[in-house]
Design a protein around this motif. Sequence first.
Motif, PDB file in Angstrom:
ATOM      1  N   GLY A 105       0.847  -1.190   0.000  1.00  0.00           N
ATOM      2  CA  GLY A 105       0.000   0.000   0.000  1.00  0.00           C
ATOM      3  C   GLY A 105       0.880   1.237   0.000  1.00  0.00           C
ATOM      4  O   GLY A 105       1.978   1.228   0.560  1.00  0.00           O
ATOM      5  N   MET A 106       0.400   2.320  -0.620  1.00  0.00           N
ATOM      6  CA  MET A 106       1.216   3.533  -0.750  1.00  0.00           C
ATOM      7  C   MET A 106       0.415   4.741  -0.306  1.00  0.00           C
ATOM      8  O   MET A 106      -0.745   4.918  -0.693  1.00  0.00           O
ATOM      9  CB  MET A 106       1.648   3.709  -2.209  1.00  0.00           C
ATOM     10  CG  MET A 106       2.597   4.856  -2.455  1.00  0.00           C
ATOM     11  SD  MET A 106       4.302   4.408  -2.118  1.00  0.00           S
ATOM     12  CE  MET A 106       5.155   5.935  -2.548  1.00  0.00           C
ATOM     13  N   VAL A 107       1.049   5.579   0.532  1.00  0.00           N
ATOM     14  CA  VAL A 107       0.453   6.845   0.959  1.00  0.00           C
ATOM     15  C   VAL A 107       1.453   7.949   0.642  1.00  0.00           C
ATOM     16  O   VAL A 107       2.606   7.899   1.084  1.00  0.00           O
ATOM     17  CB  VAL A 107       0.121   6.845   2.463  1.00  0.00           C
ATOM     18  CG1 VAL A 107      -0.485   8.195   2.867  1.00  0.00           C
ATOM     19  CG2 VAL A 107      -0.847   5.711   2.808  1.00  0.00           C
ATOM     20  N   PHE A 108       1.005   8.959  -0.110  1.00  0.00           N
ATOM     21  CA  PHE A 108       1.876  10.050  -0.537  1.00  0.00           C
ATOM     22  C   PHE A 108       1.673  11.278   0.357  1.00  0.00           C
ATOM     23  O   PHE A 108       0.747  11.333   1.163  1.00  0.00           O
ATOM     24  CB  PHE A 108       1.573  10.433  -1.985  1.00  0.00           C
ATOM     25  CG  PHE A 108       1.802   9.328  -2.974  1.00  0.00           C
ATOM     26  CD1 PHE A 108       3.043   9.141  -3.558  1.00  0.00           C
ATOM     27  CD2 PHE A 108       0.770   8.467  -3.318  1.00  0.00           C
ATOM     28  CE1 PHE A 108       3.255   8.122  -4.474  1.00  0.00           C
ATOM     29  CE2 PHE A 108       0.970   7.441  -4.229  1.00  0.00           C
ATOM     30  CZ  PHE A 108       2.217   7.267  -4.805  1.00  0.00           C
ATOM     31  N   GLN A 109       2.541  12.271   0.173  1.00  0.00           N
ATOM     32  CA  GLN A 109       2.406  13.509   0.936  1.00  0.00           C
ATOM     33  C   GLN A 109       1.165  14.271   0.505  1.00  0.00           C
ATOM     34  O   GLN A 109       0.423  14.800   1.328  1.00  0.00           O
ATOM     35  CB  GLN A 109       3.640  14.396   0.749  1.00  0.00           C
ATOM     36  CG  GLN A 109       3.525  15.739   1.466  1.00  0.00           C
ATOM     37  CD  GLN A 109       4.794  16.577   1.345  1.00  0.00           C
ATOM     38  OE1 GLN A 109       5.857  16.068   1.033  1.00  0.00           O
ATOM     39  NE2 GLN A 109       4.678  17.874   1.572  1.00  0.00           N
ATOM     40  N   GLY A 110       0.930  14.331  -0.808  1.00  0.00           N
ATOM     41  CA  GLY A 110      -0.251  15.021  -1.313  1.00  0.00           C
ATOM     42  C   GLY A 110      -1.508  14.209  -1.047  1.00  0.00           C
ATOM     43  O   GLY A 110      -1.465  12.991  -0.845  1.00  0.00           O
ATOM     44  N   TYR A 111      -2.620  14.898  -1.049  1.00  0.00           N
ATOM     45  CA  TYR A 111      -3.888  14.222  -0.799  1.00  0.00           C
ATOM     46  C   TYR A 111      -4.358  13.573  -2.096  1.00  0.00           C
ATOM     47  O   TYR A 111      -4.835  14.255  -3.009  1.00  0.00           O
ATOM     48  CB  TYR A 111      -4.922  15.229  -0.285  1.00  0.00           C
ATOM     49  CG  TYR A 111      -4.428  16.028   0.904  1.00  0.00           C
ATOM     50  CD1 TYR A 111      -3.862  15.385   2.000  1.00  0.00           C
ATOM     51  CD2 TYR A 111      -4.512  17.404   0.923  1.00  0.00           C
ATOM     52  CE1 TYR A 111      -3.413  16.104   3.096  1.00  0.00           C
ATOM     53  CE2 TYR A 111      -4.060  18.130   2.019  1.00  0.00           C
ATOM     54  CZ  TYR A 111      -3.511  17.476   3.101  1.00  0.00           C
ATOM     55  OH  TYR A 111      -3.064  18.190   4.177  1.00  0.00           O
TER      56      TYR A 111
END
Length: 302
Positions: A105-111
């Motif tokens: 799973g990947m979570v970025f800084q931007g929304y």
Amino acid sequence: MSESNLPDYRVQSEAVRDRFARIKKRPVTMEVAGLSKTFQSRHGTVTALKDINLTIHKREFVCVIGPSGCGKSTLIRILAGLEQATEGEVRLDGKVVDKPGPERGMVFQGYTLFPWLTVKKNIMFGLIESGYDKGTAEAEARQWIELIGLSRFENSYPHQLSGGMKQRVAIARALANKPKVLLMDEPFGALDAQTRSKMQAYLMEIWKNIDVTVFFITHDLDEAIYLADRILVLKANPGEVQEVIEVAVPQPRHPEQFLSPEFIATKKRLEELIHPPKQEDDDDHLNLVRMVPVNDEVGSVF
């Protein structure tokens, strides 16, 4: 506490030593072996990463820090399968990573939420793409919404949420597919200090209750020490491993530990690695000339 009274950042209490002994007995989830990445630019070949080696155990929390240009984001994109390494390889449970997959799973800084979908449907999206029927996906999504404390907002759209709420939804969406590894690229970097602190606490609670390994990039030294079991410190030009630090601050973590000797000693070491003393031949400085008068009736402050 003066620097002379600080403990060695490598000295661990018995409880911390026992924790690391248990971590090292767990199966290896992800392995990075001899990984290098080069780019071609108008100035020639640029080496973004050079000979990165790292073994990450199941349910371990690893943070990555380093100066600008050290290749942190390039590294996490390679782990996600979004970019290919020039040399070396990444293995997940022994299998080579060469493309994106639901086990990461990947979570970025931007929304990165879909603005046209509600909170519930954002979380359902990946589940339906993975083959869940609508009813099962909705039930799973509601469990995650309850876990992140946003039940009252399940039918809200992203533009109706605060920054912290959006990142909670992004984390839930990434975790809904039950990945083995959660990759996070400075996910709290755009948040204000108070919201960032709350999000760190949310993440720690989620991690303690979910079977997932976390690989977390940050530029914030306090955040790295507060969250991580181990900290991978990279240097720039090229991006190489300087040191891998086993954080001596006991788990579970709480904000009061920011003032503990172990925390302060670890932060001091990170500052030494990230901001080494300037050398006389160091050309990384501003060539400033005084272009306007800066004195006033009070006189110069210099």
